[in-house]
Motif scaffolding. Structure first.
Motif, PDB file in Angstrom:
ATOM      1  N   PRO A  12       0.933  -1.156   0.007  1.00  0.00           N
ATOM      2  CA  PRO A  12      -0.004  -0.142   0.074  1.00  0.00           C
ATOM      3  C   PRO A  12       0.938   1.131  -0.052  1.00  0.00           C
ATOM      4  O   PRO A  12       1.564   1.493   1.171  1.00  0.00           O
ATOM      5  CB  PRO A  12      -0.833  -0.176   1.296  1.00  0.00           C
ATOM      6  N   TYR A  17      -2.077   6.547   2.184  1.00  0.00           N
ATOM      7  CA  TYR A  17      -2.400   6.032   3.726  1.00  0.00           C
ATOM      8  C   TYR A  17      -3.671   6.777   4.265  1.00  0.00           C
ATOM      9  O   TYR A  17      -4.379   6.101   4.685  1.00  0.00           O
ATOM     10  CB  TYR A  17      -1.246   6.894   4.360  1.00  0.00           C
ATOM     11  N   PHE A  24     -10.517   1.598   6.310  1.00  0.00           N
ATOM     12  CA  PHE A  24     -10.353   0.768   7.481  1.00  0.00           C
ATOM     13  C   PHE A  24     -11.220   1.238   8.360  1.00  0.00           C
ATOM     14  O   PHE A  24     -11.946   0.453   9.179  1.00  0.00           O
ATOM     15  CB  PHE A  24      -8.843   1.121   8.044  1.00  0.00           C
ATOM     16  N   LYS A  27     -14.623  -0.140   7.619  1.00  0.00           N
ATOM     17  CA  LYS A  27     -14.557  -1.384   8.044  1.00  0.00           C
ATOM     18  C   LYS A  27     -15.019  -1.534   9.169  1.00  0.00           C
ATOM     19  O   LYS A  27     -15.642  -2.806   9.680  1.00  0.00           O
ATOM     20  CB  LYS A  27     -13.431  -2.157   7.320  1.00  0.00           C
ATOM     21  N   SER A  28     -14.035  -0.899  10.351  1.00  0.00           N
ATOM     22  CA  SER A  28     -14.093  -1.330  11.397  1.00  0.00           C
ATOM     23  C   SER A  28     -14.604  -0.302  12.695  1.00  0.00           C
ATOM     24  O   SER A  28     -14.525  -0.779  13.852  1.00  0.00           O
ATOM     25  CB  SER A  28     -12.349  -1.846  12.028  1.00  0.00           C
ATOM     26  N   TYR A  73      -8.571  -5.762   0.110  1.00  0.00           N
ATOM     27  CA  TYR A  73      -9.252  -6.308   0.963  1.00  0.00           C
ATOM     28  C   TYR A  73     -10.020  -5.287   1.891  1.00  0.00           C
ATOM     29  O   TYR A  73     -11.221  -5.269   2.405  1.00  0.00           O
ATOM     30  CB  TYR A  73      -8.498  -6.997   2.154  1.00  0.00           C
ATOM     31  N   LEU A  74      -9.477  -4.140   2.096  1.00  0.00           N
ATOM     32  CA  LEU A  74      -9.925  -2.792   2.649  1.00  0.00           C
ATOM     33  C   LEU A  74     -11.339  -2.306   1.724  1.00  0.00           C
ATOM     34  O   LEU A  74     -12.228  -2.126   2.341  1.00  0.00           O
ATOM     35  CB  LEU A  74      -9.240  -1.700   2.952  1.00  0.00           C
TER      36      LEU A  74
ATOM     37  N   VAL B  56      -6.423  -6.609   8.756  1.00  0.00           N
ATOM     38  CA  VAL B  56      -6.160  -5.324   8.965  1.00  0.00           C
ATOM     39  C   VAL B  56      -7.349  -5.042   9.719  1.00  0.00           C
ATOM     40  O   VAL B  56      -7.928  -4.003   9.898  1.00  0.00           O
ATOM     41  CB  VAL B  56      -6.344  -4.443   7.612  1.00  0.00           C
ATOM     42  N   PHE B  60      -3.228  -1.873  11.433  1.00  0.00           N
ATOM     43  CA  PHE B  60      -3.429  -1.068  10.368  1.00  0.00           C
ATOM     44  C   PHE B  60      -2.068  -0.649  10.060  1.00  0.00           C
ATOM     45  O   PHE B  60      -1.005  -1.140  10.671  1.00  0.00           O
ATOM     46  CB  PHE B  60      -4.411   0.180  10.802  1.00  0.00           C
ATOM     47  N   LEU B  61      -1.935   0.360   9.174  1.00  0.00           N
ATOM     48  CA  LEU B  61      -0.771   0.553   8.498  1.00  0.00           C
ATOM     49  C   LEU B  61       0.223   1.502   9.681  1.00  0.00           C
ATOM     50  O   LEU B  61       1.219   1.518   9.239  1.00  0.00           O
ATOM     51  CB  LEU B  61      -0.936   1.382   7.154  1.00  0.00           C
ATOM     52  N   ASP B  62      -0.443   1.812  10.722  1.00  0.00           N
ATOM     53  CA  ASP B  62       0.474   2.405  11.686  1.00  0.00           C
ATOM     54  C   ASP B  62       1.577   1.319  12.209  1.00  0.00           C
ATOM     55  O   ASP B  62       2.555   2.203  12.755  1.00  0.00           O
ATOM     56  CB  ASP B  62      -0.413   3.038  12.891  1.00  0.00           C
TER      57      ASP B  62
END
Lengths: 94, 261
Positions: A12, A17, A24, A27-28, A73-74, B56, B60-62
């Motif tokens: 990614p 970002y 994200f 999704k969550s 996936y996200l 994820v 996450f990307l953090d």
């Protein structure tokens, strides 16, 4: 050992970002998703999404999102959770 | 002691079935899960160390750990109206992270990351009664660059050695697979033949061959999650797999497997 770019799940890019952060959250994060459903543009501003990313999220077009660096996936799960919230799907719960 | 080793599918449609999913297929996978549950009871296990790939959710990307160990008092996760909370076998979790680091694996650990459905879908169906404490073991499968299958296998070999030296009766379970391509244009066409060939090699006790597969191949075959299987294969060595079920749905190869130790 090959270092070729994977076909499906790619690194990614840092430029994506914020876009991935938004997917994200859709999704969550139930609260964020609720705010998004109320006022999508305001919710995306919270996360500092640029205009082009915001437009791509609003359109929900997978190819455009992936081309901008979104993780597949996200994209998949954010879309599923939004659809479930908009038009509750009937599930058989086990 | 290592007393059992299993692999379980975890697709969320097994937990909450929408109309798109074949009910009979879902029930056949549930029947295989029920066999695992009975086996866990018969094995008189003290703990389940469950190896899964985060979707994820916890990370996450953090911060993207390649391999992580959950070392808290308990862990929790939610999915729709499902709410899960599992006690952690803390002495075992600590032993795994401490001895894993001693053995040269630079493990991440967490005491609070949310639990992903990859962990609780199999546990929903296989948790014995009375319930056992768990140790969640994370493998990064979705965020490249992921650990190589070989590294996963080597971590599994170390994990197996750590667990075998413990006094508790421990079951290893990997969660994931088989072929599926969520979020891509391959979603409706998984590589079922690849799955079937791999299951044949596992039945013959040739699981270490998975260590030689490249990450690129796993990605191509919709099997990035088999890294979790590679961990358990590292622990069980040349044990032969008993395939409880292989049920290919329109988008996912659902397998449930036990290795004969």
């Amino acid at each position: 050992m090959s270092a070729a770019e994977p076909l499906h799940y790619r690194f990614p890019p840092a430029s994506a970002y914020r876009l991935n952060r938004c997917l994200f959250a859709l999704k969550s994060d139930d609260d964020f998703r609720a705010r998004f459903l109320q006022d999508a543009r305001a919710a995306m501003r919270e996360l500092g999404l640029g205009d082009d990313d915001a437009a791509a999220v609003l359109r929900g077009d997978r190819d455009t999102l992936l081309a901008r660096g979104a993780h597949p996936y996200l994209v998949f799960m954010a879309d599923l959770r939004l659809r479930m919230a908009r038009e509750p799907v009937t599930f058989e719960y086990f | 002691m290592l007393v059992g080793a299993f692999a379980c599918a975890h697709t969320p449609q097994l937990l909450a079935r929408p109309g798109t999913e074949d009910r009979d297929l879902v029930l056949r996978v549930h029947a295989a899960f029920a066999r695992v549950k009975r086996r866990l009871e018969a094995l008189r296990a003290d703990a389940i160390a469950i190896v899964a790939g985060d979707h994820v959710e916890a990370f996450f990307l953090d911060s993207v750990p390649a391999l992580a160990v959950y070392v808290g008092a308990e862990c929790a996760g939610t999915f729709g109206h499902y709410r899960y909370r599992f006690p952690i076998h803390e002495p075992l979790a600590r032993a795994i992270v401490e001895q894993g680091v001693e053995r040269g694996f630079d493990l991440c650990y967490t005491q609070s990351a949310p639990l992903d459905y990859a962990f609780y879908v199999p546990l929903h169906f296989t948790m014995p009664e009375p319930a056992l404490p768990i140790v969640p073991l994370h493998v990064n499968v979705y965020l490249p660059p992921q650990p190589t299958p070989r590294r996963c296998f080597e971590w599994g070999a170390a994990l197996g050695a750590i667990v075998r030296a413990r006094s508790e009766r421990v079951v290893l379970m990997c969660s994931g697979g088989m072929s599926h391509f969520p979020g891509t244009d391959r979603y409706a066409s998984p590589e079922f033949e690849y799955d079937r060939r791999l299951l044949d090699t596992l039945r013959e006790g040739r699981g270490r061959e998975l260590a030689a597969v490249t990450g690129e191949e796993l990605d191509k075959m919709g099997n990035i999650e088999l890294r979790t299987w590679a961990v358990v294969l590292g622990a069980v060595g040349d044990a032969k797999a008993d395939v409880y079920c292989y049920e290919p749905s329109w988008h996912h190869g659902n397998a449930v497997v036990e290795w004969a130790l």
